[in-house]
Design a protein around this motif. Structure first.
Motif, mmCIF file in Angstrom:
data_model
loop_
_atom_site.group_PDB
_atom_site.id
_atom_site.type_symbol
_atom_site.label_atom_id
_atom_site.label_comp_id
_atom_site.label_asym_id
_atom_site.label_seq_id
_atom_site.Cartn_x
_atom_site.Cartn_y
_atom_site.Cartn_z
ATOM 1 N N PHE A 250 0.837 -1.205 0.000
ATOM 2 C CA PHE A 250 0.000 0.000 0.000
ATOM 3 C C PHE A 250 0.869 1.250 0.000
ATOM 4 O O PHE A 250 0.633 2.190 -0.765
ATOM 5 C CB PHE A 250 -0.918 -0.006 1.228
ATOM 6 C CG PHE A 250 -1.899 1.138 1.272
ATOM 7 C CD1 PHE A 250 -3.181 0.977 0.780
ATOM 8 C CD2 PHE A 250 -1.538 2.376 1.802
ATOM 9 C CE1 PHE A 250 -4.093 2.022 0.807
ATOM 10 C CE2 PHE A 250 -2.432 3.426 1.828
ATOM 11 C CZ PHE A 250 -3.713 3.254 1.330
ATOM 12 N N LEU A 251 1.878 1.278 0.888
ATOM 13 C CA LEU A 251 2.751 2.446 0.976
ATOM 14 C C LEU A 251 3.472 2.701 -0.348
ATOM 15 O O LEU A 251 3.568 3.843 -0.809
ATOM 16 C CB LEU A 251 3.778 2.245 2.094
ATOM 17 C CG LEU A 251 4.793 3.379 2.297
ATOM 18 C CD1 LEU A 251 4.085 4.669 2.689
ATOM 19 C CD2 LEU A 251 5.815 2.990 3.364
ATOM 20 N N THR A 252 3.941 1.626 -0.992
ATOM 21 C CA THR A 252 4.637 1.763 -2.268
ATOM 22 C C THR A 252 3.717 2.324 -3.342
ATOM 23 O O THR A 252 4.082 3.251 -4.078
ATOM 24 C CB THR A 252 5.196 0.402 -2.719
ATOM 25 O OG1 THR A 252 6.042 -0.123 -1.696
ATOM 26 C CG2 THR A 252 5.980 0.539 -4.004
ATOM 27 N N LEU A 253 2.522 1.774 -3.435
ATOM 28 C CA LEU A 253 1.567 2.250 -4.436
ATOM 29 C C LEU A 253 1.140 3.682 -4.157
ATOM 30 O O LEU A 253 0.962 4.479 -5.090
ATOM 31 C CB LEU A 253 0.336 1.335 -4.454
ATOM 32 C CG LEU A 253 0.537 -0.083 -4.985
ATOM 33 C CD1 LEU A 253 -0.755 -0.875 -4.873
ATOM 34 C CD2 LEU A 253 1.016 -0.045 -6.432
ATOM 35 N N ASP A 254 0.986 4.020 -2.883
ATOM 36 C CA ASP A 254 0.578 5.374 -2.535
ATOM 37 C C ASP A 254 1.617 6.389 -2.984
ATOM 38 O O ASP A 254 1.292 7.438 -3.546
ATOM 39 C CB ASP A 254 0.370 5.473 -1.020
ATOM 40 C CG ASP A 254 -0.222 6.811 -0.601
ATOM 41 O OD1 ASP A 254 -0.897 7.447 -1.434
ATOM 42 O OD2 ASP A 254 -0.021 7.218 0.552
ATOM 43 N N VAL A 255 2.886 6.091 -2.758
ATOM 44 C CA VAL A 255 3.951 6.996 -3.191
ATOM 45 C C VAL A 255 4.007 7.064 -4.715
ATOM 46 O O VAL A 255 4.174 8.143 -5.303
ATOM 47 C CB VAL A 255 5.316 6.540 -2.625
ATOM 48 C CG1 VAL A 255 6.441 7.391 -3.195
ATOM 49 C CG2 VAL A 255 5.318 6.623 -1.101
ATOM 50 N N GLN A 256 3.830 5.933 -5.382
ATOM 51 C CA GLN A 256 3.940 5.888 -6.836
ATOM 52 C C GLN A 256 2.778 6.565 -7.548
ATOM 53 O O GLN A 256 2.877 6.854 -8.743
ATOM 54 C CB GLN A 256 4.052 4.437 -7.302
ATOM 55 C CG GLN A 256 5.390 3.796 -6.967
ATOM 56 C CD GLN A 256 5.485 2.362 -7.442
ATOM 57 O OE1 GLN A 256 4.478 1.735 -7.780
ATOM 58 N NE2 GLN A 256 6.695 1.822 -7.467
ATOM 59 N N THR A 257 1.675 6.822 -6.846
ATOM 60 C CA THR A 257 0.563 7.539 -7.471
ATOM 61 C C THR A 257 0.854 9.035 -7.574
ATOM 62 O O THR A 257 0.029 9.785 -8.099
ATOM 63 C CB THR A 257 -0.740 7.341 -6.669
ATOM 64 O OG1 THR A 257 -0.528 7.701 -5.296
ATOM 65 C CG2 THR A 257 -1.233 5.925 -6.759
#
Length: 289
Positions: A250-257
Motif C-alpha cells: 500500500f505504501l509503495t503504491l501510494d507513493v507511486q501515485t
C-alpha cells in the motif's frame, strides 16, 4: 560507591587498559572525522525537498523519493526472506513443526536478530525518506498528518527490529502496536481522502488512485481486524504476514501515485553558490555539513 550500589555494576572495568584504548581510539576517530568535514566539505550542504532548477544545477549526489521507496521495499522483503531462511537453516524455525511462524519469531534468536537490528532500522530510514519526500510536496494538511502517522509507524517497526520478544516483550509489543495501528489509520484516512475532489478531472484521478490502493488497503485492514478479534486464532501468523506485506504494498503504491513527487523531490548533497542561497531555494531546507 552509591552509583555502584544502585546500578549493580562496577564503575571501573577490570580491563581498564583495554577500556582506555577503546575510548582513546573512538575519540581520535571522532576528532579526525570532524576535521575532515571542516577541511574538505566547506561549502557543501544537505538539501531536502523539491528539486527546483537552482538545486539541480548544484547537486553532487541525490536520492529521490522513488529511489528511496524502491530501497525500502528491497530491505523490507529481503529482511523477511533472508531471516526466514536463516531460521530454517539454524533450526529455530518453524517454532511449531509444520506450522507457519510469526515474523517476530525470525528476529528472536541469533543470527536472525543480528540481521533485524540493522536491516530493519536502515530500511525504515529509507521509508522515512520516501514518506517525507511526499510530505514535503503535499499542500493538504490532512494528507500531511496521515503521512506523519506512516512515519510514526515506521518508527514502531524499528523498535520491533531492535528489541525482540525475548529481550523485553513490553517494548517489542509496543513497537508492533505502533506499527500496525499507525498504518491502519494511515490506510483508512488515505482511502477516505481520495473521495474529496473538486473538478471532473480530479474526480477521475482520485478514483483511479482509490482503485489502485483499495486491494492492499482492504487486505491490511481485514487481516489486522481478524487478528484483534481472534476470529481465526490458528491463522494468526498467516494474518500477520498478509498484514505486513499489504502495508508495504500500500505504501509503495501510494507513493507511486504521485509520479512528479517521486522524481522531483528527495535528499541531495549540494554545493552552495550564489544561485542557491535564495529564500525559495536551499536556504529553506539546508543543514550545513
Amino acid at each position: 560507591k552509591v552509583y555502584e550500589y544502585v546500578l549493580h555494576v562496577p564503575l571501573v572495568t577490570s580491563d581498564w587498559a583495554l577500556a582506555c584504548f577503546e575510548w582513546t581510539n573512538v575519540t581520535i576517530i571522532v576528532l579526525w572525522t570532524l576535521r575532515q568535514l571542516q577541511a574538505k566539505c566547506a561549502g557543501l550542504c544537505w538539501y531536502f525537498g523539491k528539486f527546483d532548477e537552482a538545486v539541480t544545477t548544484s547537486i553532487i549526489w541525490e536520492k529521490d523519493t522513488a529511489t528511496a521507496t524502491k530501497i525500502t521495499v528491497i530491505f523490507y522483503l529481503a529482511t523477511l526472506i533472508f531471516t526466514a531462511l536463516l531460521g530454517l537453516l539454524f533450526g529455530y524455525l518453524p517454532v511449531t513443526p509444520h506450522t507457519l511462524w510469526y515474523i517476530s519469531d525470525m528476529w528472536a534468536y541469533v543470527p536472525g536478530n543480528w540481521i533485524s537490528r540493522w536491516a530493519v532500522v536502515l530500511g525504515a530510514h529509507f521509508g522515512l525518506l520516501a514518506v517525507a519526500g511526499v510530505m514535503a510536496d503535499t499542500q493538504n494538511s490532512f494528507r500531511k498528518k496521515l503521512l506523519g502517522l506512516a512515519a510514526f509507524g515506521l518508527f514502531g517497526l524499528m523498535i520491533v527490529g531492535v528489541c525482540n520478544e525475548n529481550e523485553n516483550i513490553t517494548i517489542h509489543t509496543t513497537g508492533a502496536m505502533i506499527f500496525f495501528l499507525s498504518f491502519d489509520i494511515y490506510i483508512i484516512g488515505t482511502l477516505l481522502s481520495l473521495r474529496n475532489h473538486h473538478t471532473e478531472k480530479q474526480n477521475q484521478q482520485e478514483y483511479q488512485k482509490l482503485f489502485i490502493l483499495l486491494f492492499p488497503g482492504i487486505i491490511a485492514l481485514l487481516s489486522h481486524t481478524l487478528r484483534i478479534l481472534a476470529v481465526f486464532p490458528s491463522l494468526d501468523p498467516l494474518l500477520e504476514w498478509s498484514d505486513a506485506l499489504a502495508i508495504i504494498y500500500f505504501l509503495t503504491l501510494d507513493v507511486q501515485t504521485y509520479p512528479n513527487t517521486c522524481s522531483d523531490s528527495g535528499l541531495a548533497l549540494t554545493r552552495l553558490s550564489s544561485s542557491t542561497k535564495s529564500p525559495n531555494s536551499l536556504k529553506e531546507h539546508l543543514l550545513l555539513v
